[in-house]
Scaffold this motif. Structure first.
Motif: not given
Length: 752
Positions: A653-666, A668-676
Motif C-alpha cells: 500500500n502506498l499514499t502520497l500527499r503533496y501540499g503547497v501554499p496558495v493564497g491564504e490556504g493550501e 493539496y493532492a492525495y493519492t492512495d493505492w492498495a495491492y493484494r
C-alpha cells in the motif's frame, strides 16, 4: 493460451523497484525542514511511543481514515491498507471478516468466532455483526499483528484491530462534513463537543450515509428492481468527568442499516479460469429471490479510572446488543433447470435463504491495576469477565412459488461465559535493554442448542434440540525485549502464545437426515506460537520513520470451516497444524517540503500441514487441482500443503500527499493505492475459485483554508474502475460476488 510477457514484472518486484526508485527521494528527505510527530499507541494498554512497543503495529491517523472512507464505504476500506490485513464479507456491509498474517475465518455463520479481535473504545466486539460499526470521529486505528492473548484475551491469536474515538474535552471543538457523489451517494458526518459545566465535558458524533441502487434486475418477475443501495446511520454520545484523582468516560452508541445483502451472481466465472465470462455486465443481474439487509445495534460503556499516585485502577464495563436479518438469492439467478425458463446459465435448483439474530446481548467487565513507579519496573494485572447470549434464526424460502414463501426454519441458541486473570510486567535490565513478559489464564464455557422447526426441501427433518457443551481453559503468554541501539533506533524480539476458544456450528437446514447430532459440528481450541523480530527507527532527524520485522508462527489444531460444497452445508474442522512466515514493512517519510509518503508491504506464506484432512468439493463446474479421495461415496479434496483461504502472499500500500501554499490556504493532492495478490476462496484449490490479484487506487484533490477550518475537495475511489470477483458460492454453480465500483464525489468540511 496466452503466454505472459517476460518483461512484465511481478507486483512484489515492482514494490522493491519502487522502494529503490524512492531511495534518492528518501535521502533527499534529510534536506526537508518538516519532521514527523511521534506516534503514540495503546497497544500495551497504556500510552507509549510506537517505537518503544515490541509488537508489529500500524497506526492510521484521522486524516488518512477520512480519505480512505470518502466514498461512503464500510469498514472494509481498511483491507490491504496496512501490511498483512485483509477484510472481506459475504454479507455486504453487515459482517466483515478480518484476516491478519493469513489467519482468519471464512465462516458465514452468525455464531462464527474470528481469530482477529476488534476492540472499539476498549470494549471487545465479539459477534461478527458488531465488528462492522461505521468509522467516524475516530482519533486513531491501531492494527496489532501477532497473538495478543495476554492483555486482550482469547480469540486474538492473529491480532487485534483497535479503534479509539475522539474523546470529549473542555475546549469546544467539532466538525461537519458533507459529500455527494455518483449513484446519488450522500454522506454526512459531524461532531460537536466541549465543556458542560463543572468537571464535565461531552461530545456527540453522528453519521448518515446513503446510495441508490446501481445494479438493475433484468428478471421481470423479480421481487427487487435494483440492488447495492444502502441507507445507514450511526451516532455516539460521550460524557467525560475529570475530577481530582478520578476520571469517568461514558459512551452510548447506535447503528441502523437498511440496504442490500451481498449480491450473488450466477455463472459469472469462466470454467477453467478465474476470469469473468464473456459479456459479463456488473450493472445487471437476473434473480428471483428477495434481497435485503437490516441491522440495528446499540451499546454503551463506562470506563473509570482512579489515580492513587504510583498506582491506578481501571474499570471497563461494556454492553452490546443487536437485531438483524439478512436475506438473499443464493443461487444468483432465476428459475431452475427442470423448469421451462431459468438462468443466467445453469441453475440446478433454486436457493434463497436468510439468517438473523432476533435476540442478543453481550456484557463484559474488566478491572485492571496499573503501576507507575517511575523506576526500573512497572506492572499491570487484572480480571476479565464476559457473557454473551445469542439466538440465531435460519430460514429457507421457495423462490419458485408465488410470494417466495417460507420453506424451512432452524434456530440456534448459545450461551458463552468466559473469565480470565492476567498480569504483565516491564523491567529495565539496563539503560539500553527493556524486558517485558505477561501471562493470562482463561476459562471459557459454551452451551449450545439447535432445532429444526420446519424442514427445508431435501434437508434435515424437524428435530432437536441438538446440544453441545464445551468447557476449556488455557494459558496465554508473551515475552519480549527491546534493545536501544541509539536515540533513534530500537531492535526488538517477541515470542507469544495465543488461543481461540472452541467453535460450534449449527447450520442444520441442509444437513443430511443421517448426520450425527443433526449436523451440528464443533472445532476444538486452536493454539498458536508466534516468533518475530524487527527494527523500529526514526531516520534523518525524524523526517522518516521505519518499522520492519520478520515473523514465523505455528498453529496447532487450527479451526477451519469447510464452506458449502455440493451438500451446501458448512462443517467445522481442526487442522493438525498450520505454518506461517513472512515479513512486514512500514515506512513514512517527508520526501520534500510538502510531500509526504507512506508505504507498507507484507509477505505471508501460509501452509496447511495435515496429510489426512479432506473437505467436500464444489457442487459442479469447478476444476479441483488437489488430490481427491472417496469418503462414503462422495469426492473429497485433500488439502495438505494448501495456503489458507483469503490469505494473500503479498500486500502493498502506498499514499502520497503533496501540499503547497496558495493564497491564504493550501492546495493539496492525495493519492492512495492498495495491492493484494491472488487468494483462494475455499480450503480446496480450484482456478475458478481463486480470486485474481487486485490493485485499487484513490484520489483526492482539494483546497483548505482558514487555518485548516475549511476544506473543499473532489475525490474518487477505485479510480481505475477495476472489477474483480472477490468471493464465491460453490454448492450450485460458478456463482461469485464482486468488489465496489468506481465512485466520484465532492466533499466540504468545516472544523472548529
Amino acid at each position: 493460451m496466452t503466454t505472459p510477457s517476460r518483461r512484465t514484472p511481478r507486483p512484489h518486484a515492482l514494490a522493491a523497484a519502487t522502494i529503490l526508485a524512492l531511495s534518492p527521494a528518501l535521502a533527499a528527505a534529510q534536506d526537508s525542514a518538516t519532521t514527523l510527530d511521534a506516534v503514540q499507541v495503546t497497544a500495551q494498554r497504556k500510552v507509549e511511543n510506537i517505537r518503544e512497543v515490541p509488537v508489529s503495529i500500524t497506526s492510521i491517523d484521522a486524516e488518512k481514515l477520512d480519505v480512505l472512507g470518502s466514498g461512503g464505504t464500510d469498514i472494509r476500506f481498511l483491507s490491504a491498507r496496512v501490511p498483512s490485513l485483509n477484510i472481506e464479507s459475504s454479507y455486504g456491509r453487515a459482517f466483515p471478516r478480518f484476516y491478519i498474517r493469513g489467519l482468519g475465518n471464512t465462516d458465514f455463520d452468525l455464531n462464527a468466532s474470528q481469530p482477529v479481535s476488534l476492540v472499539y473504545d476498549d470494549v471487545v466486539q465479539e459477534n461478527p455483526l458488531l465488528k462492522g460499526f461505521p468509522v467516524f470521529d475516530i482519533a486513531q486505528v491501531e492494527v496489532l499483528r501477532g497473538p495478543q492473548g495476554t492483555l486482550f484475551g482469547r480469540n486474538t491469536p492473529a491480532g487485534v484491530v483497535k479503534f479509539d474515538s475522539v474523546r470529549p474535552a473542555q475546549e469546544t471543538s467539532g466538525y461537519a462534513q458533507v459529500a455527494y457523489g455518483s449513484d446519488a451517494m450522500f454522506n454526512f458526518e459531524g461532531a460537536v463537543g466541549g465543556a458542560l459545566g463543572g468537571n464535565w465535558s461531552g461530545r456527540v458524533s453522528a453519521l448518515y450515509q446513503r446510495r441508490d441502487d446501481w445494479v438493475d434486475n433484468t428478471y421481470a418477475a423479480g421481487a427487487n428492481d435494483g440492488f447495492e443501495g444502502y441507507d445507514e446511520s450511526a451516532a455516539r454520545l460521550q460524557l467525560l468527568y475529570e475530577g481530582e484523582g478520578f476520571e469517568a468516560l461514558f459512551n452510548l452508541h447506535r447503528r441502523d442499516l437498511n440496504g442490500t445483502a451481498r449480491l450473488f451472481r450466477a455463472n459469472i466465472i469462466e470454467p477453467g479460469s478465474n476470469r469473468f465470462v464473456a459479456g459479463f455486465d456488473r450493472d445487471k443481474v437476473a434473480v428471483d429471490g428477495i434481497n435485503f439487509s437490516d441491522l440495528e445495534a446499540w451499546g454503551g460503556s463506562a470506563r473509570l479510572r482512579w489515580d492513587f499516585g504510583d498506582l491506578s485502577l481501571h474499570s471497563i464495563t461494556g454492553y452490546e446488543t443487536l437485531e438483524s436479518l439478512n436475506r438473499g438469492d443464493i443461487d444468483g439467478g432465476y428459475g431452475a433447470v427442470f423448469l421451462p425458463d431459468s438462468g443466467p446459465g445453469l441453475i440446478p435448483f433454486a436457493s434463497e435463504s436468510a439468517d438473523g439474530i432476533p435476540d442478543h446481548k453481550q456484557v463484559s467487565q474488566e478491572l485492571r491495576l496499573e503501576s507507575d513507579y517511575g523506576g526500573r519496573f512497572d506492572w499491570q494485572a487484572g480480571l476479565f469477565w464476559y457473557r454473551e447470549d445469542l439466538t440465531i434464526d435460519s430460514f429457507n424460502y421457495d423462490s419458485l412459488a408465488p410470494g417466495n414463501p417460507l420453506a424451512g426454519h432452524a434456530v440456534q441458541e448459545q450461551e458463552n461465559t468466559a473469565w480470565a486473570v492476567f498480569a504483565s510486567g516491564e523491567f529495565a535490565a539496563s539503560e539500553r535493554l527493556r524486558l517485558r513478559a505477561g501471562v493470562r489464564y482463561t476459562q471459557d464455557e459454551k452451551d449450545f442448542s439447535a432445532r429444526v422447526l420446519e424442514a427445508a426441501p431435501f434437508g434435515a427433518p424437524v428435530g432437536g434440540p441438538y446440544t453441545v457443551a464445551t468447557d476449556v481453559d488455557d494459558v496465554s503468554w508473551d515475552a519480549s525485549a527491546v534493545y536501544t541501539v541509539s536515540d533513534a533506533v530500537n531492535l526488538y524480539a517477541r515470542v507469544a502464545k495465543g488461543f481461540r476458544a472452541p467453535s460450534i456450528q449449527g447450520r442444520l437446514l441442509f444437513a443430511s437426515a443421517a448426520a450425527p447430532n443433526g449436523g451440528v459440528s464443533t472445532a476444538d481450541s486452536e493454539k498458536v506460537i508466534s516468533y518475530e523480530a524487527g527494527i523500529k527507527a526514526d531516520l534523518w532527524d525524524r523526517r522518516a520513520r521505519l518499522g520492519f520485522n520478520l515473523f514465523r508462527y505455528e498453529v496447532s489444531d487450527q479451526q477451519l470451516i469447510a464452506v458449502g460444497g455440493g451438500a451446501n452445508i458448512a462443517t467445522l474442522l481442526n487442522a493438525d497444524k498450520t505454518l506461517g512466515q513472512g515479513a512486514e514493512l512500514d515506512l513514512e517519510a517527508w520526501l520534500a517540503e510538502g510531500l509526504l509518503l507512506t508505504w507498507g508491504s507484507s509477505y505471508n506464506d501460509t501452509q496447511i500441514d495435515d496429510p489426512n484432512l479432506a473437505v467436500a468439493i464444489c457442487g459442479g463446474g469447478c476444476t479441483i487441482t488437489d488430490p481427491t479421495t472417496t469418503i462414503a461415496g462422495g469426492t473429497y479434496a485433500l488439502i495438505d500443503g494448501n495456503s489458507l483461504p483469503q490469505a494473500p502472499e503479498w500486500i502493498h500500500n502506498l499514499t502520497l500527499r503533496y501540499g503547497v501554499p496558495v493564497g491564504e490556504g493550501e492546495f493539496y493532492a492525495y493519492t492512495d493505492w492498495a495491492y493484494r495478490s491472488a487468494v483462494n476462496f475455499f480450503l480446496y484449490e480450484s482456478p475458478e475459485f481463486r480470486g485474481r490479484s487486485s490493485l485499487e487506487g484513490g484520489l483526492r484533490v482539494g483546497y483548505g483554508w482558514g487555518g485548516g477550518d475549511y476544506d473543499l475537495a473532489v475525490f474518487g475511489r477505485n479510480i481505475t474502475d477495476q472489477t474483480r470477483i472477490v468471493g464465491g458460492i460453490d454448492f450450485n454453480n460458478l456463482t461469485g460476488f464482486i468488489n465496489e465500483p468506481r465512485t466520484w464525489g465532492v466533499e466540504f468540511r468545516y472544523a472548529f
